[in-house]
Write an enzyme that holds these catalytic residues in place. Structure first.
Site, mmCIF file in Angstrom:
data_model
loop_
_atom_site.group_PDB
_atom_site.id
_atom_site.type_symbol
_atom_site.label_atom_id
_atom_site.label_comp_id
_atom_site.label_asym_id
_atom_site.label_seq_id
_atom_site.Cartn_x
_atom_site.Cartn_y
_atom_site.Cartn_z
ATOM 1 N N GLY A 154 -48.757 0.898 -0.157
ATOM 2 C CA GLY A 154 -48.006 0.075 0.791
ATOM 3 C C GLY A 154 -46.557 0.544 0.795
ATOM 4 O O GLY A 154 -46.035 1.003 -0.219
ATOM 5 N N ASN A 311 -41.820 -3.383 -1.680
ATOM 6 C CA ASN A 311 -43.135 -3.033 -1.140
ATOM 7 C C ASN A 311 -43.598 -4.168 -0.187
ATOM 8 O O ASN A 311 -42.933 -5.213 -0.101
ATOM 9 C CB ASN A 311 -44.110 -2.818 -2.304
ATOM 10 C CG ASN A 311 -44.381 -4.106 -3.027
ATOM 11 O OD1 ASN A 311 -43.510 -4.980 -3.099
ATOM 12 N ND2 ASN A 311 -45.563 -4.257 -3.548
ATOM 13 N N CYS A 313 -45.685 -6.667 -0.120
ATOM 14 C CA CYS A 313 -45.844 -8.093 -0.492
ATOM 15 C C CYS A 313 -44.642 -8.643 -1.244
ATOM 16 O O CYS A 313 -44.649 -9.799 -1.706
ATOM 17 C CB CYS A 313 -47.120 -8.248 -1.298
ATOM 18 S SG CYS A 313 -48.536 -7.634 -0.390
ATOM 19 N N GLY A 314 -43.599 -7.846 -1.422
ATOM 20 C CA GLY A 314 -42.323 -8.371 -1.917
ATOM 21 C C GLY A 314 -42.111 -8.366 -3.420
ATOM 22 O O GLY A 314 -41.037 -8.724 -3.897
ATOM 23 N N GLU A 315 -43.126 -7.947 -4.186
ATOM 24 C CA GLU A 315 -42.996 -8.076 -5.641
ATOM 25 C C GLU A 315 -42.321 -6.893 -6.306
ATOM 26 O O GLU A 315 -41.963 -6.965 -7.476
ATOM 27 C CB GLU A 315 -44.372 -8.339 -6.277
ATOM 28 C CG GLU A 315 -45.354 -7.160 -6.275
ATOM 29 C CD GLU A 315 -46.179 -7.066 -4.995
ATOM 30 O OE1 GLU A 315 -45.791 -7.692 -3.992
ATOM 31 O OE2 GLU A 315 -47.203 -6.374 -5.006
HETATM 32 O O1 CDP Z 1 -55.483 -6.493 -5.420
HETATM 33 P P1 CDP Z 1 -54.907 -5.191 -4.982
HETATM 34 O O2 CDP Z 1 -54.573 -4.249 -6.104
HETATM 35 O O3 CDP Z 1 -55.797 -4.507 -3.966
HETATM 36 O O4 CDP Z 1 -53.554 -5.419 -4.161
HETATM 37 P P2 CDP Z 1 -52.503 -6.620 -4.153
HETATM 38 O O5 CDP Z 1 -52.159 -6.997 -5.549
HETATM 39 O O6 CDP Z 1 -52.978 -7.711 -3.255
HETATM 40 O O7 CDP Z 1 -51.240 -5.938 -3.493
HETATM 41 C C1 CDP Z 1 -50.400 -5.106 -4.259
HETATM 42 C C2 CDP Z 1 -49.665 -4.150 -3.375
HETATM 43 O O8 CDP Z 1 -50.609 -3.226 -2.821
HETATM 44 C C3 CDP Z 1 -49.007 -4.740 -2.166
HETATM 45 O O9 CDP Z 1 -47.767 -5.313 -2.406
HETATM 46 C C4 CDP Z 1 -48.877 -3.523 -1.302
HETATM 47 O O10 CDP Z 1 -47.812 -2.703 -1.751
HETATM 48 C C5 CDP Z 1 -50.197 -2.826 -1.545
HETATM 49 N N1 CDP Z 1 -51.223 -3.198 -0.529
HETATM 50 C C6 CDP Z 1 -51.373 -2.408 0.598
HETATM 51 O O11 CDP Z 1 -50.632 -1.425 0.729
HETATM 52 N N2 CDP Z 1 -52.304 -2.703 1.560
HETATM 53 C C7 CDP Z 1 -53.102 -3.784 1.451
HETATM 54 N N3 CDP Z 1 -53.989 -4.029 2.410
HETATM 55 C C8 CDP Z 1 -52.966 -4.622 0.331
HETATM 56 C C9 CDP Z 1 -52.019 -4.299 -0.656
#
Ligand code: CDP
Length: 647
Positions: A154, A311, A313-315
C-alpha cells in the site's frame, strides 16, 4: 515454547481455509494449487525469511533454529506477518527447497533460496512515495506506485508539494490543474491493479491544512458512495501542530492558505476549515486528520528525513521512499495462559521470547525482501523500519471479562502495549549487539537518550509506573549505544490476517458478534462466510439455544436481547455499543506506547450529529494522538460487514 505448542495443534477454521485458498496458497503459472495446507504456508514463509540469516552466520544449526522458531510462531498463528509476506515468500522459487524436512536442509539450500529471490518476493505492506512539483516527477511516482501495488504493497503520498490549481506554469504559460486532478490519475492507475494478484490496491493521500486547494481536497470524496469517487484513496488533512490549530479555532482566528510555488493566497477562518472537514467526515468518513508534527516528534530520524505521509490505513508514518514490514501477535490466544501486561508475571520471559523471535523475523524480512526501487531499498536498510503490533485485543478482553469501554480495560491496553514496546525495543537492541546498529543510528536521536513515544503518567497505575521505569532505563542506558531498528511498533488493521488467525482484528472492538461476511472469490462469485464469536458461544454455554443463536445472528449485538444477563452484556460489547469517546481513549492509551502508530476507527452511531463529530475532532487535537479516523454507522453505503438482518 509451551504456549506455542498448544496452538500449533489447532487447525485454522473453515473460514480461514477459504481465505487461504482464495488468496494465499501458491499457484503455478496455470493456476494450479501448489499448496493445500496452512502447514506448507508456514514452512514456506519461515524458510524464506530464515534464509536471510546466511548474511550473519555460516552455522547451519543457528539458521535452522531461527527457521524452527519462525515456523512455530506462524504455524500456531500466534504471530503472523503482513499479507505480502504470506503471498510472496518463496514465490517462483524451486518448490523442492521448501518441501525438504528441516533436518535435511543444508547451508547451500538456504543460500540458494536467498540468491534466487526475484521481484516477485516483495514482502512489505507499507510505502511512502514522494513526488516533485513537475509533470515528469508526478508520472514517475505513478509508475513507482503501480509497481509497489502490483506486488501487494500500500502506498501513501504527500500531495502538498504540488502547486495549487490555477497557478502559473513557467515554460508553457499554462495553468496548473492542482493536486486533486493528479489524485485521479493515481486512482485510475490503482484501479487497474490487483495487488499480489489477490486484492484491491490501497492508497493514502495527504494534504497540508494550509494548502490553497485544501477545500477541494476535503470535498474530493464528498459524493463518494463507496465505489465511485477516488475509491482507491483514503484522504487525510495534515495538521502539523494540533494544539496550535485548536487555539486558532478557539480564538476564531484567520488562516492563510499559501504555497511556495504559487502566487495564490487566500485567507480563511480556521473554523470554516474545521467545519467543512467535520461535515464531510459525518457524511462519508473522509477526510481523516493526521498530525505529522507529532509523528516527527517521536521519530528518531526526523531531523534528517522527516516523515511526510502514512501508508493507506494510517498506522505507519514514513519518510519519502520509506518502507515497513508489519507483523502482529495474537494476544487473544496468549491471554489464556499468560498474565499479559503484568510486569511481575512468572511467565513474562515466555512473552519476551515470543517478541524477540517476532522482531528477529521482521528484521530478517528487511534482508530477504526484494524492493521495488533502489531508493526504497537504500532508506529501508539505512533505518530498518519494522512494525510489530497486535491483533485479537477485543477477544482478549472478552476472555479476561473486561469491558472494552472501561477504565480497567484501558489500563490493561496501556500495560500490554508498554510491555510489547519494551520487549520489542530490548530485542532490537539485542539484535544490534549481534548484527550492528541501523546505519543511520549515530545521526539519530537515540544516542541522546531519546524515548520514541510519550508514555502515560506514572501515577495512574502501579504497573504502568514499573513499565515506564523499565522503558526510561532502557532508552537512557543500552539504547544510547545499540538499536537495530529506527522504529519497532505499529498496529495494523490486520483486516485479512486476523481472519487467518481466527481472532478479532487489530485493537478494534468486534464490529459485530455475529455476521455473514461475503467474500468475492477469483471467479467473481460471492461466497458467504458466517460467523458467531466463539468466546460468546462458550460463555453462554448450554443456554445457547438455536433460537438465541438466530436472534444474535439477526441483531449482531446482544445489548437488546432480554434473556442474556447484564454481566455478559457489559463484557461482550461491539464497536457500535461503545461510546465514541471510549474509542478515542483506547486509541490514546495505546498510542502512548507506540513509536509508529495504530490503525483505529472511532465508530459513531448513525444518529450522531455533525456537532458530535466535531466534539470528537476537537478532543483528538488535545490528546496525544497521531491521527484520527471516524466512521458514522451507515454513512457510506458499502460497509464491509453487515449483520444478517441488514443483508
Ligand atoms: O491483514 P493484512 O496483512 O492483509 O493487512 P492490514 O493489516 O489490513 O493492512 C496493513 C497494510 O497493508 C495497510 O495499511 C496497507 O498499507 C496495506 N494494504 C493494502 O495495500 N491493500 C489492501 N487491500 C489492504 C492492506
Amino acid at each position: 515454547m509451551r504456549v506455542l505448542n498448544k496452538w500449533i495443534q489447532k487447525e485454522p477454521s473453515k473460514n480461514a481455509i477459504t481465505i487461504l485458498k482464495d488468496r494465499y496458497f501458491l499457484k503455478d503459472g496455470e493456476g494450479n494449487y501448489l499448496e493445500s495446507t496452512w502447514d506448507e504456508v508456514a514452512k514456506r514463509i519461515a524458510r524464506h525469511v530464515a534464509a536471510a540469516e546466511v548474511n550473519y552466520t555460516n552455522d547451519i544449526e543457528e539458521i535452522k533454529n531461527a527457521e524452527e522458531h519462525f515456523y512455530q510462531l506462524i504455524k500456531s498463528r500466534i504471530f503472523l506477518p503482513n499479507s505480502p509476506t504470506i503471498f510472496n515468500a518463496g514465490k517462483t522459487m524451486d518448490r523442492q527447497l521448501f518441501k525438504k524436512d528441516i533436518e535435511e536442509t543444508t547451508l547451500e539450500d538456504y543460500k540458494t533460496i536467498f540468491d534466487s529471490r526475484t521481484k516477485h518476493n516483495m514482502l512489505s505492506a507499507c510505502f511512502v512515495i514522494p513526488m516533485d512539483d513537475s509533470m515528469s516527477a508526478i508520472f514517475d511516482a505513478v509508475k513507482n506506485a503501480a509497481l509497489i501495488m502490483k506486488y501487494g504493497g500500500g502506498v501513501g503520498y504527500d500531495f502538498s508539494v504540488l502547486r495549487p490549481k490555477g497557478s502559473s506554469i513557467a515554460g508553457t504559460g499554462g495553468k496548473s490543474s492542482g493536486p486533486i486532478s493528479f489524485m485521479h490519475v493515481f486512482n485510475t492507475a490503482a484501479s487497474t491493479i490487483e495487488q499480489g494478484g489477490a486484492r484491491r490496491a490501497a492508497q493514502m493521500a495527504v494534504l497540508r491544512y494550509d494548502h490553497p486547494d485544501v477545500f477541494d481536497f476535503i470535498n474530493s470524496k464528498k459524493d463518494n458512495k463507496g465505489n465511485n469517487v477516488l475509491n482507491y484513496f483514503n484522504i487525510s488533512v495534515n495538521i502539523d501542530n494540533p494544539k496550535e490549530f485548536k487555539k486558532m479555532l478557539e480564538e476564531d482566528g484567520d488562516l492563510t492558505l499559501e504555497h511556495p510555488a504559487s502566487s495564490i493566497r487566500k485567507t480563511i477562518k480556521a473554523n470554516d476549515l474545521m467545519n467543512k472537514m467535520v461535515e464531510n467526515a459525518w457524511k462519508t468518513g473522509d477526510p481523516g486528520m493526521l498530525f505529522l508534527g507529532r509523528h516527527n516528534q517521536y521519530y528518531a530520524m526526523s531531523e534528517h528525513t522527516p516523515v511526510t505521509a502514512t501508508n493507506p490505513c494510517g498506522e505507519e508514518p514514513l519518510p519519502p521512499f520509506g518502507s515497513c514490514n508489519l507483523g502482529s501477535i495474537d494476544v487473544a490466544k496468549l491471554v489464556e495462559d499468560m498474565d499479559l501486561g503484568n510486569p511481575n508475571s512468572p511467565d513474562i520471559s515466555e512473552f519476551q521470547e515470543i517478541v524477540y523471535w517476532a522482531v528477529r523475523f521482521l528484521d530478517d524480512v528487511i534482508e530477504s525482501n526484494i524492493y521495488p526501487l533502489k531508493e526504497i531499498e537504500e532508506i529501508s536498510k539505512k533505518q530498518r523500519f519494522i512494525g510489530l503490533g497486535m491483533m485479537g485485543l477485543a477477544d482478549a478482553l472478552y476472555k479476561k471479562e473486561l469491558p472494552y469501554n472501561s477504565e480497567q480495560a484501558r489500563k490493561f491496553m496501556a500495560k500490554l502495549t508498554a510491555e510489547l514496546a519494551y520487549f520489542s525495543h530490548v530485542a532490537s537492541t539485542e539484535l544490534a549487539k549481534e548484527r550492528g546498529n541501523f546505519p543511520d543510528f549515530q545521526r539519530s536521536k537515540y544516542p541522546n537518550g531519546f524515548i520514541p513515544f510519550p508514555m502515560l503518567d506514572d501515577e495512574i497505575d502501579e504497573d504502568i509506573k514499573v513499565w515506564n521505569e523499565k522503558i526510561r532505563q532502557h532508552f537512557q542506558g543500552e539504547a544510547t549505544k545499540y538499536k537495530r531498528n529506527v522504529q519497532t511498533n505499529t498496529i495494523a488493521p490486520t483486516g485479512s490476517i486476523s481472519n487467518l488467525a481466527d481472532t478479532s482484528s487489530g485493537i478494534e472492538p468486534n464490529f459485530l458478534l455475529s455476521y455473514v461476511r461475503y467474500m468475492t472469490n477469483k471467479e467473481g462469485d460471492r461466497v458467504p462466510l458466517s460467523y458467531i464469536n466463539p468466546i460468546l458461544m462458550e460463555k453462554i454455554g448450554t443456554n445457547m439455544t438455536e433460537e438465541l443463536k438466530a436472534e444474535i445472528i439477526e441483531k449482531g449485538s446482544i445489548q437488546n436481547i432480554d434473556s442474556i444477563p447484564n454481566e455478559i452484556k457489559k463484557i461482550f460489547v461491539t464497536s457500535m455499543d461503545i461510546p465514541p469517546k471510549d474509542h478515542l481513549l483506547a486509541q490514546h492509551v495505546i498510542q502512548s506506547y507506540l513509536d509508529a502508530s495504530c490503525s483505529k476507527t472511532i465508530n459513531m452511531p448513525k444518529s450522531s450529529t455533525i456537532e458530535d463529530v466535531k466534539a470528537i475532532y476537537l478532543q483528538a487535537l488535545e490528546l496525544n494522538l497521531k491521527g484520527l479516523t471516524i466512521y458514522r454507522d451507515g454513512s457510506l453505503e458499502t460497509q464491509v460487514l453487515t449483520s444478517s438482518s441488514q443483508e
